[in-house]
Design a protein around this motif. Structure first.
Motif, PDB file in Angstrom:
ATOM      1  N   UNK A 134       0.844  -1.197   0.000  1.00  0.00           N
ATOM      2  CA  UNK A 134       0.000   0.000   0.000  1.00  0.00           C
ATOM      3  C   UNK A 134       0.882   1.250   0.000  1.00  0.00           C
ATOM      4  N   UNK A 135       1.943   1.230   0.791  1.00  0.00           N
ATOM      5  CA  UNK A 135       2.855   2.377   0.856  1.00  0.00           C
ATOM      6  C   UNK A 135       3.584   2.599  -0.466  1.00  0.00           C
ATOM      7  N   UNK A 136       3.939   1.527  -1.141  1.00  0.00           N
ATOM      8  CA  UNK A 136       4.617   1.638  -2.436  1.00  0.00           C
ATOM      9  C   UNK A 136       3.685   2.245  -3.487  1.00  0.00           C
ATOM     10  N   UNK A 137       2.433   1.837  -3.481  1.00  0.00           N
ATOM     11  CA  UNK A 137       1.454   2.412  -4.407  1.00  0.00           C
ATOM     12  C   UNK A 137       1.274   3.898  -4.104  1.00  0.00           C
ATOM     13  N   UNK A 138       1.178   4.235  -2.827  1.00  0.00           N
ATOM     14  CA  UNK A 138       1.037   5.644  -2.425  1.00  0.00           C
ATOM     15  C   UNK A 138       2.250   6.463  -2.876  1.00  0.00           C
ATOM     16  N   UNK A 139       3.416   5.877  -2.745  1.00  0.00           N
ATOM     17  CA  UNK A 139       4.655   6.562  -3.163  1.00  0.00           C
ATOM     18  C   UNK A 139       4.654   6.826  -4.667  1.00  0.00           C
ATOM     19  N   UNK A 140       4.189   5.862  -5.447  1.00  0.00           N
ATOM     20  CA  UNK A 140       4.199   6.003  -6.901  1.00  0.00           C
ATOM     21  C   UNK A 140       3.082   6.918  -7.425  1.00  0.00           C
ATOM     22  N   UNK A 141       1.883   6.803  -6.848  1.00  0.00           N
ATOM     23  CA  UNK A 141       0.737   7.561  -7.356  1.00  0.00           C
ATOM     24  C   UNK A 141       0.499   8.869  -6.601  1.00  0.00           C
ATOM     25  N   UNK A 142       0.956   8.934  -5.368  1.00  0.00           N
ATOM     26  CA  UNK A 142       0.730  10.130  -4.546  1.00  0.00           C
ATOM     27  C   UNK A 142      -0.491   9.957  -3.665  1.00  0.00           C
ATOM     28  N   UNK A 143      -0.448  10.527  -2.481  1.00  0.00           N
ATOM     29  CA  UNK A 143      -1.516  10.369  -1.491  1.00  0.00           C
ATOM     30  C   UNK A 143      -2.825  10.994  -1.957  1.00  0.00           C
ATOM     31  N   UNK A 144      -2.780  11.957  -2.865  1.00  0.00           N
ATOM     32  CA  UNK A 144      -3.999  12.613  -3.331  1.00  0.00           C
ATOM     33  C   UNK A 144      -4.581  11.978  -4.596  1.00  0.00           C
ATOM     34  N   UNK A 145      -4.062  10.826  -4.979  1.00  0.00           N
ATOM     35  CA  UNK A 145      -4.549  10.150  -6.186  1.00  0.00           C
ATOM     36  C   UNK A 145      -6.009   9.731  -6.006  1.00  0.00           C
ATOM     37  N   UNK A 146      -6.713   9.619  -7.112  1.00  0.00           N
ATOM     38  CA  UNK A 146      -8.138   9.248  -7.113  1.00  0.00           C
ATOM     39  C   UNK A 146      -8.407   7.887  -6.494  1.00  0.00           C
ATOM     40  N   UNK A 147      -7.399   7.001  -6.453  1.00  0.00           N
ATOM     41  CA  UNK A 147      -7.621   5.671  -5.882  1.00  0.00           C
ATOM     42  C   UNK A 147      -7.859   5.750  -4.375  1.00  0.00           C
ATOM     43  N   UNK A 148      -7.532   6.879  -3.749  1.00  0.00           N
ATOM     44  CA  UNK A 148      -7.757   7.069  -2.311  1.00  0.00           C
ATOM     45  C   UNK A 148      -9.039   7.847  -2.029  1.00  0.00           C
ATOM     46  N   UNK A 149      -9.830   8.101  -3.056  1.00  0.00           N
ATOM     47  CA  UNK A 149     -11.065   8.870  -2.901  1.00  0.00           C
ATOM     48  C   UNK A 149     -12.258   7.985  -3.266  1.00  0.00           C
ATOM     49  N   UNK A 150     -13.358   8.163  -2.546  1.00  0.00           N
ATOM     50  CA  UNK A 150     -14.576   7.396  -2.793  1.00  0.00           C
ATOM     51  C   UNK A 150     -15.027   7.577  -4.242  1.00  0.00           C
ATOM     52  N   UNK A 151     -15.431   6.508  -4.899  1.00  0.00           N
ATOM     53  CA  UNK A 151     -15.746   5.157  -4.453  1.00  0.00           C
ATOM     54  C   UNK A 151     -14.570   4.180  -4.557  1.00  0.00           C
TER      55      UNK A 151
END
Length: 139
Positions: free
Chosen positions: A84-101
């Motif tokens: 999960x941390x690696x994905x966050x590092x690559x895409x960024x914490x504000x990426x759409x994958x962290x937003x509903x839905x």
């Protein structure tokens, strides 16, 4: 997966510019894996780019769903925080994958937030204040 979504080379080109080092390119095999719309197992050695390939697909799919104004989302579930941390590092914490839905979490967090919390509230008719492993261990 939604068969209405078609991933093109142009989509991959845009994502390459976000994820890969300057002038980096996905080879034909990786492009085909990103375009593939059924379930697929990616098996390769450490450092071969599996996470980057998955991040490219996540990036493209979240953008496509947003463009279609779809109510559907993507759930990226991992056994470990490392992934999960690696994905966050690559895409960024504000990426759409962290937003509903959409969501990107460990399986443990997903179950706690989306299954256990609802079960607890229906079973005991009261709100759950927190799901926290450290807090529970301390108590």
């Amino acid at each position: 997966m939604n068969k209405d979504i078609i991933i093109t080379d142009a989509d991959i080109d845009i994502t390459e510019n976000k994820l890969l080092k300057p002038k980096g390119k996905f080879d034909l095999e990786r492009r085909n894996a990103i375009k593939y719309t059924d379930n697929v197992d990616i098996i390769a050695c450490a450092g071969s780019g599996k996470t980057t390939l998955m991040c490219a697909k996540i990036d493209i799919l979240t953008e496509k769903l947003l463009q279609k104004k779809s109510q559907k989302g993507i759930a990226v579930l991992s056994l470990t925080n490392v992934a999960v941390n690696e994905i966050e590092k690559k895409l960024g914490i504000n990426h759409k994958v962290y937003q509903y839905p959409n969501c990107c979490k460990t399986i443990q967090k997903f179950v706690g937030e989306y299954i256990f919390r609802d079960w607890y509230m229906s079973k005991f008719n009261k709100k759950l204040d927190s799901i926290d492993d450290d807090f529970c261990a301390m108590r």
